[in-house]
Write an enzyme that holds these catalytic residues in place. Structure first.
Site, PDB file in Angstrom:
ATOM      1  N   THR A 384       0.865  -1.160   0.000  1.00  0.00           N
ATOM      2  CA  THR A 384       0.000   0.000   0.000  1.00  0.00           C
ATOM      3  C   THR A 384       0.901   1.209   0.000  1.00  0.00           C
ATOM      4  OG1 THR A 384      -1.589  -1.283   1.200  1.00  0.00           O
ATOM      5  CG2 THR A 384      -1.759   1.096   1.495  1.00  0.00           C
ATOM      6  N   GLY A 476       1.018  -1.068   5.290  1.00  0.00           N
ATOM      7  CA  GLY A 476       1.429  -2.056   6.290  1.00  0.00           C
ATOM      8  C   GLY A 476       0.340  -3.032   6.685  1.00  0.00           C
TER       9      GLY A 476
HETATM   10  O1  DON Z   1      -6.870  -2.352   3.020  1.00  0.00           O
HETATM   11  C1  DON Z   1      -6.060  -2.912   3.723  1.00  0.00           C
HETATM   12  O2  DON Z   1      -6.060  -2.856   4.930  1.00  0.00           O
HETATM   13  C2  DON Z   1      -4.938  -3.702   3.064  1.00  0.00           C
HETATM   14  N1  DON Z   1      -5.356  -4.112   1.755  1.00  0.00           N
HETATM   15  C3  DON Z   1      -3.716  -2.857   3.026  1.00  0.00           C
HETATM   16  C4  DON Z   1      -2.535  -3.602   2.476  1.00  0.00           C
HETATM   17  C5  DON Z   1      -1.246  -2.991   2.854  1.00  0.00           C
HETATM   18  O3  DON Z   1      -1.172  -2.023   3.560  1.00  0.00           O
HETATM   19  C6  DON Z   1      -0.028  -3.685   2.376  1.00  0.00           C
HETATM   20  N2  DON Z   1       1.147  -2.905   2.632  1.00  0.00           N
HETATM   21  N3  DON Z   1       2.141  -3.189   3.103  1.00  0.00           N
END
Ligand code: DON
Length: 579
Positions: A384, A476
């Protein structure tokens, strides 16, 4: 007294940063030359993102006289080119906007389950989860929301021409951008996936030799797609040629997204979730993200304790943070989901009264996740990336956006040059079975057609006396919430500077598994021993988060980009007078 303990905390953090920090963590890895983490300040506006090129795209828009929302649109599209692991047009996210007049708006552009999705779609004939199915390949994707979300924000608040905001991304795709060391390594790592996902070869050299820092990556297919979006707005993505290419890709790989799903996708405006913490006001993402709700719930609980006087990284402060996090992630798993599909007892969850009940069970020893029994709630009618922006007029934007896993589903839409998300894994694919971030959920977050999957994203704005103080967010997965908690505590309770707060190591607890995860160097040997003696299980893990923070001091905004991935803060120098 408070001032004195802040002074002591600052001294402790400086000593800790000098003696135990991993030097790599206070030097940004933006290529061959390691840069020191520092603030970039201006009265005219600041942009902070994971990518230097995307940050500069935002600065370019601000210097042309655009506002923070215009800049956010430009940064969002630029990231889809220069940060393909998470920047996207095939994913979704949440944009929190606070205008100069103090109006707060949340643009929800979270992906949705396709109409053909159902609760058994990731289960085998014995009812067991087929793990990879919700994480990789065509079936893992929700209907993308980013283009609709950026356009909705623009329609309400934007001031420049739409095509001017997409233009920097088109240029970066057409004329190429220079990859740094980290990006080269990350893209080289995709080689093992080429067999299953041949579209990923678009990130390789023609001669298939490994990329090195300095290589210029061109993305002509993506440039054409972006041009359609520049010319036609969301129609350039959700209808016509792009929609046809997505439809063909889905048919080729057995995915569920149809042209009808794309035509029907709408981003929506929601009221942000809001709370108060020690005289500061917290504004963040509401459901379908759990981010803001969980953040406020944890802070409400921690407000019951004088953390500052316990001291930065004191065993009591760390233990309380862990115990509060544990309880809130249990609530997350029970109550939170898409508010268009499930009733969420939001006002109770974020009330001070509920927080007081929750903390009543906390002792000085480790609690147990399996024996945890939160008070009843009355029924009521993980790659993300984040970017933070301010402008000269006093508008602020905090946006977190994602494909979910790194490079999402790994499926590149043929002919359109962009990656699709694997966000379906954020649903609870089966009650009690953890997702890729180890998060366990139940019926509130079960798959239903057209439903948005629960998120942890928490783009946040903190105000003091009604003036913006912090703009913050991070990737994260499940650790997003606890990283933001730590940033807020480090600045408000322990008196760390923005650079220190962003650079210092992080730890995390999420109810299940009943483990305290920490980055290398977070705890001294003594603190580790103290926590273990209390009964905590500690586990070292890879870096947590990638925070993009702005602190506003009077008229001046100062941006700091997390050294963990190596992003860039940049400040507006001169704004050209608009014609
Ligand atoms: O929406 C969410 O909470 C997850 N899809 C976020 C994924 C994420 O932060 C991955 N990063 N490291």
């Amino acid at each position: 007294m408070r001032e004195r303990s802040r002074g002591v905390n600052r001294l402790i953090v400086i000593i800790i940063l000098i003696f135990i920090s991993n030097p790599a963590l206070i030097c940004a890895g933006t290529g061959d030359k390691k840069e020191k983490v520092q603030e970039e300040c201006s009265e005219k506006g600041v942009v902070v993102s994971v990518s230097r090129d995307a940050t500069e795209a935002g600065i370019h828009v601000l210097e042309k006289g655009g506002n923070a929302i215009d800049a956010a649109v430009a940064v969002g599209f630029a990231l889809s080119v220069t940060y393909p692991a998470a920047g996207n047009i095939g994913g979704g996210g949440f944009m929190l906007i606070r205008t100069a007049e103090g109006e707060n708006t949340l643009v929800d552009f979270r992906e949705k389950a396709p109409a053909a999705a159902n609760q058994n779609m990731y289960l085998d004939s014995n009812g067991e989860v087929i793990k990879e199915l919700s994480r990789l390949g065509h079936k893992a994707s929700g209907v993308p929301g980013t283009v609709a979300g950026l356009y909705l924000a623009y329609k309400i608040y934007g001031t420049l021409n739409w095509d001017e905001l997409v233009a920097p991304a088109i240029r970066l795709a057409e004329e190429g951008f220079t990859v740094n060391n980290e990006m080269a390594e990350s893209l080289n790592g995709l080689k093992k996936e080429w067999g299953n996902y041949p579209g990923l070869k678009k990130f390789a050299r023609d001669d298939r030799k490994p990329l090195r820092a300095g290589y210029r990556l061109f993305q002509p297919d993506l440039a054409v797609t972006l041009r359609r979006i520049a010319e036609n707005g969301p129609e350039g993505f959700y209808a016509g040629k792009t929609a046809e290419l997505i439809d063909e890709e889905m048919k080729r790989g057995g995915g569920l997204i149809t042209i009808e799903d794309l035509n029907q996708y709408q981003a929506v405006i929601r009221d942000p979730v809001e709370g108060d913490y020690r005289g500061y006001h917290i504004i963040s993402a509401p459901p379908p993200s759990s981010g803001g709700t969980a953040l406020i719930e944890i802070l409400n609980m921690l407000e019951e304790y004088p953390l500052g006087s316990y001291g930065f990284m004191s065993v009591r402060a760390v233990q309380l943070v862990i115990e509060c996090e544990r309880r809130v992630y249990l609530d997350r798993s029970i109550y939170l989901g898409d508010p268009d599909f499930v009733d969420i007892p939001l006002s109770q969850l974020i009330s001070k009264e509920y927080a007081r009940k929750l903390v009543s069970g906390i002792t000085t020893e480790a609690g147990s996740s399996s024996r945890l029994d939160n008070p009843p709630i009355r029924p009521e009618s993980e790659e993300t990336t984040h970017y933070s922006i301010t402008d000269s007029e006093g508008n602020s934007v905090s946006t977190t956006t994602t494909l979910n896993g790194s490079y999402g589903s790994k499926v590149v839409v043929k002919g359109a040059g962009f990656l699709l998300n694997n966000e379906m894994d954020d649903f609870s694919v089966k009650a009690g079975v953890p997702n890729m971030y180890g998060l366990v959920g139940g019926s509130a977050n079960a798959i239903e057609p057209g439903k948005r999957m629960l998120s942890s994203m928490a783009p946040t704005i903190v105000t003091k006396n009604d003036e913006v103080y912090l703009i913050v967010g991070t990737p994260g997965g499940s650790t997003i919430i606890t990283s933001i908690v730590q940033i807020i505590l480090d600045i408000i309770d322990f008196g760390l500077s923005p650079v220190e707060a962003v650079s210092t190591q992080r730890y995390h607890h999420q109810w299940l598994p009943d483990i305290v995860y920490y980055e290398s160097g977070t705890f001294t040997q003594i603190l580790k021993r103290d926590l273990e003696e209390k009964g905590y299980i500690l586990k070292k893990r890879s870096p947590i988060g990638d925070v993009q923070l702005i602190m506003v001091r009077g008229e001046v905004s100062c941006g700091v980009s997390d050294p963990r991935i190596g992003g860039a803060a940049s400040a507006v120098k001169e704004i050209s007078t608009r014609q």
